[in-house]
Design a protein around this motif. Structure first.
Motif, PDB file in Angstrom:
ATOM      1  N   PRO A  75       0.810  -1.225   0.000  1.00  0.00           N
ATOM      2  CA  PRO A  75       0.000   0.000   0.000  1.00  0.00           C
ATOM      3  C   PRO A  75       0.845   1.279   0.000  1.00  0.00           C
ATOM      4  O   PRO A  75       0.483   2.268  -0.648  1.00  0.00           O
ATOM      5  N   ALA A  76       1.977   1.270   0.714  1.00  0.00           N
ATOM      6  CA  ALA A  76       2.832   2.462   0.758  1.00  0.00           C
ATOM      7  C   ALA A  76       3.401   2.778  -0.628  1.00  0.00           C
ATOM      8  O   ALA A  76       3.462   3.940  -1.035  1.00  0.00           O
ATOM      9  N   ARG A  77       3.789   1.760  -1.350  1.00  0.00           N
ATOM     10  CA  ARG A  77       4.314   1.976  -2.704  1.00  0.00           C
ATOM     11  C   ARG A  77       3.210   2.457  -3.640  1.00  0.00           C
ATOM     12  O   ARG A  77       3.426   3.311  -4.481  1.00  0.00           O
ATOM     13  N   THR A  78       2.020   1.898  -3.488  1.00  0.00           N
ATOM     14  CA  THR A  78       0.882   2.316  -4.317  1.00  0.00           C
ATOM     15  C   THR A  78       0.540   3.779  -4.050  1.00  0.00           C
ATOM     16  O   THR A  78       0.233   4.535  -4.971  1.00  0.00           O
ATOM     17  N   ALA A  79       0.625   4.183  -2.779  1.00  0.00           N
ATOM     18  CA  ALA A  79       0.282   5.553  -2.391  1.00  0.00           C
ATOM     19  C   ALA A  79       1.211   6.593  -3.014  1.00  0.00           C
ATOM     20  O   ALA A  79       0.842   7.760  -3.137  1.00  0.00           O
ATOM     21  N   SER A  80       2.408   6.179  -3.435  1.00  0.00           N
ATOM     22  CA  SER A  80       3.346   7.130  -4.042  1.00  0.00           C
ATOM     23  C   SER A  80       2.798   7.690  -5.357  1.00  0.00           C
ATOM     24  O   SER A  80       3.171   8.779  -5.776  1.00  0.00           O
ATOM     25  N   GLY A  81       1.938   6.913  -6.038  1.00  0.00           N
ATOM     26  CA  GLY A  81       1.387   7.352  -7.318  1.00  0.00           C
ATOM     27  C   GLY A  81       2.327   7.167  -8.487  1.00  0.00           C
ATOM     28  O   GLY A  81       2.009   7.552  -9.608  1.00  0.00           O
ATOM     29  N   HIS A  82       3.503   6.574  -8.237  1.00  0.00           N
ATOM     30  CA  HIS A  82       4.489   6.351  -9.294  1.00  0.00           C
ATOM     31  C   HIS A  82       4.488   4.883  -9.713  1.00  0.00           C
ATOM     32  O   HIS A  82       4.386   3.993  -8.874  1.00  0.00           O
ATOM     33  N   LEU A  83       4.632   4.655 -11.011  1.00  0.00           N
ATOM     34  CA  LEU A  83       4.750   3.303 -11.551  1.00  0.00           C
ATOM     35  C   LEU A  83       5.915   3.301 -12.528  1.00  0.00           C
ATOM     36  O   LEU A  83       5.894   4.013 -13.534  1.00  0.00           O
ATOM     37  N   CYS A  84       6.935   2.532 -12.203  1.00  0.00           N
ATOM     38  CA  CYS A  84       8.147   2.463 -13.022  1.00  0.00           C
ATOM     39  C   CYS A  84       8.101   1.196 -13.869  1.00  0.00           C
ATOM     40  O   CYS A  84       7.984   0.090 -13.335  1.00  0.00           O
ATOM     41  N   VAL A  85       8.196   1.353 -15.179  1.00  0.00           N
ATOM     42  CA  VAL A  85       8.158   0.212 -16.091  1.00  0.00           C
ATOM     43  C   VAL A  85       9.583  -0.170 -16.466  1.00  0.00           C
ATOM     44  O   VAL A  85      10.354   0.660 -16.953  1.00  0.00           O
ATOM     45  N   VAL A  86       9.926  -1.444 -16.227  1.00  0.00           N
ATOM     46  CA  VAL A  86      11.261  -1.958 -16.543  1.00  0.00           C
ATOM     47  C   VAL A  86      11.129  -3.163 -17.467  1.00  0.00           C
ATOM     48  O   VAL A  86      10.076  -3.785 -17.546  1.00  0.00           O
ATOM     49  N   GLU A  87      12.220  -3.488 -18.152  1.00  0.00           N
ATOM     50  CA  GLU A  87      12.196  -4.615 -19.082  1.00  0.00           C
ATOM     51  C   GLU A  87      12.236  -5.963 -18.376  1.00  0.00           C
ATOM     52  O   GLU A  87      11.617  -6.918 -18.825  1.00  0.00           O
ATOM     53  N   GLY A  88      12.977  -6.072 -17.277  1.00  0.00           N
ATOM     54  CA  GLY A  88      13.113  -7.363 -16.623  1.00  0.00           C
ATOM     55  C   GLY A  88      13.400  -7.257 -15.144  1.00  0.00           C
ATOM     56  O   GLY A  88      13.663  -6.166 -14.618  1.00  0.00           O
ATOM     57  N   PRO A  89      13.366  -8.389 -14.440  1.00  0.00           N
ATOM     58  CA  PRO A  89      13.620  -8.406 -12.994  1.00  0.00           C
ATOM     59  C   PRO A  89      14.973  -7.827 -12.604  1.00  0.00           C
ATOM     60  O   PRO A  89      15.089  -7.159 -11.574  1.00  0.00           O
ATOM     61  N   ALA A  90      16.014  -8.049 -13.413  1.00  0.00           N
ATOM     62  CA  ALA A  90      17.339  -7.521 -13.087  1.00  0.00           C
ATOM     63  C   ALA A  90      17.332  -5.992 -13.088  1.00  0.00           C
ATOM     64  O   ALA A  90      18.024  -5.357 -12.277  1.00  0.00           O
ATOM     65  N   ASP A  91      16.536  -5.387 -13.980  1.00  0.00           N
ATOM     66  CA  ASP A  91      16.432  -3.925 -14.020  1.00  0.00           C
ATOM     67  C   ASP A  91      15.762  -3.406 -12.752  1.00  0.00           C
ATOM     68  O   ASP A  91      16.174  -2.393 -12.179  1.00  0.00           O
ATOM     69  N   LEU A  92      14.712  -4.086 -12.315  1.00  0.00           N
ATOM     70  CA  LEU A  92      14.031  -3.711 -11.070  1.00  0.00           C
ATOM     71  C   LEU A  92      15.013  -3.759  -9.909  1.00  0.00           C
ATOM     72  O   LEU A  92      15.092  -2.831  -9.100  1.00  0.00           O
ATOM     73  N   MET A  93      15.778  -4.847  -9.817  1.00  0.00           N
ATOM     74  CA  MET A  93      16.729  -5.001  -8.720  1.00  0.00           C
ATOM     75  C   MET A  93      17.803  -3.908  -8.746  1.00  0.00           C
ATOM     76  O   MET A  93      18.223  -3.421  -7.708  1.00  0.00           O
ATOM     77  N   ALA A  94      18.235  -3.515  -9.951  1.00  0.00           N
ATOM     78  CA  ALA A  94      19.246  -2.454 -10.071  1.00  0.00           C
ATOM     79  C   ALA A  94      18.699  -1.131  -9.552  1.00  0.00           C
ATOM     80  O   ALA A  94      19.390  -0.395  -8.838  1.00  0.00           O
TER      81      ALA A  94
END
Length: 199
Positions: A75-94
């Motif tokens: 819920p805290a992440r949702t409340a930020s109002g930001h959604l970051c689109v990445v190509e893959g799991p490694a990008d998210l982790m970076a």
């Protein structure tokens, strides 16, 4: 006729499926696991079996998760109002490891590539569109790689966001921190110049 026994050939072939592993590397790994690391091989086999049975994908962000509890969709992440689109799991982790960003993510698990048969359906773009339509997202941050396919994907993502009246931004690309201009390639320099900002 293969020089390997059938089971050894199957093991080497399985190891070759890993990214960056060629025939010689796969052979070395197989011999090492069978000759000196049988305990480690059993641990690896058990860990793989366990992961395949218990790790799935989050229905919301598409990141790997266990038991339906996704640490990136709180819920805290949702409340930020930001959604970051990445190509893959490694990008998210970076991004998680290297930045203070703590909003939500959407993992494409690839990028648009018609030659490879990867289109909007394979990337879950209809699912992304449905999330943007809820009104919970104020800004879509596009963090695809600066490749031809990554740029085409970014353009498509921007169109989807604009159609939902969601603000769109793209991560900056250019000269690395601590880098010297004389050693930076022309393409990176061109990106840096075109993406310059006021100071």
């Amino acid at each position: 006729m293969s020089v390997y026994s059938p089971r050894l050939a199957r093991l080497i072939d399985a190891l070759r499926r890993l990214p960056g592993v060629g025939p010689k590397s796969a052979q070395r790994m197989a011999f090492q696991l069978l000759d000196r690391e049988r305990g480690a091989a059993r641990t690896l086999a058990q860990a793989l079996t366990d992961a395949l049975e218990h790790i799935g994908r989050c229905p919301s962000c598409r990141m790997f998760c266990e038991g339906g509890d996704c640490r990136y969709c709180t819920p805290a992440r949702t409340a930020s109002g930001h959604l970051c689109v990445v190509e893959g799991p490694a990008d998210l982790m970076a991004i998680e490891a290297g930045t203070p960003y703590r909003g939500r993510y959407f993992v494409l698990m690839g990028r648009l590539s018609p030659l490879d048969g990867i289109g909007p359906d394979e990337l879950g773009l209809d699912q992304l569109q449905a999330q943007l339509a809820t009104g919970d997202v104020r800004e879509l941050i596009i963090a695809t790689n600066p490749t031809v396919e990554g740029e085409a994907t970014a353009h498509c993502l921007a169109e989807i966001a604009r159609a939902q009246n969601v603000a769109v931004s793209r991560i900056a690309h250019g000269v690395p921190v601590g880098g010297e201009l004389e050693y930076v390639d022309g393409g990176t320099l061109a990106h840096a110049l075109s993406g310059r900002r006021q100071v």
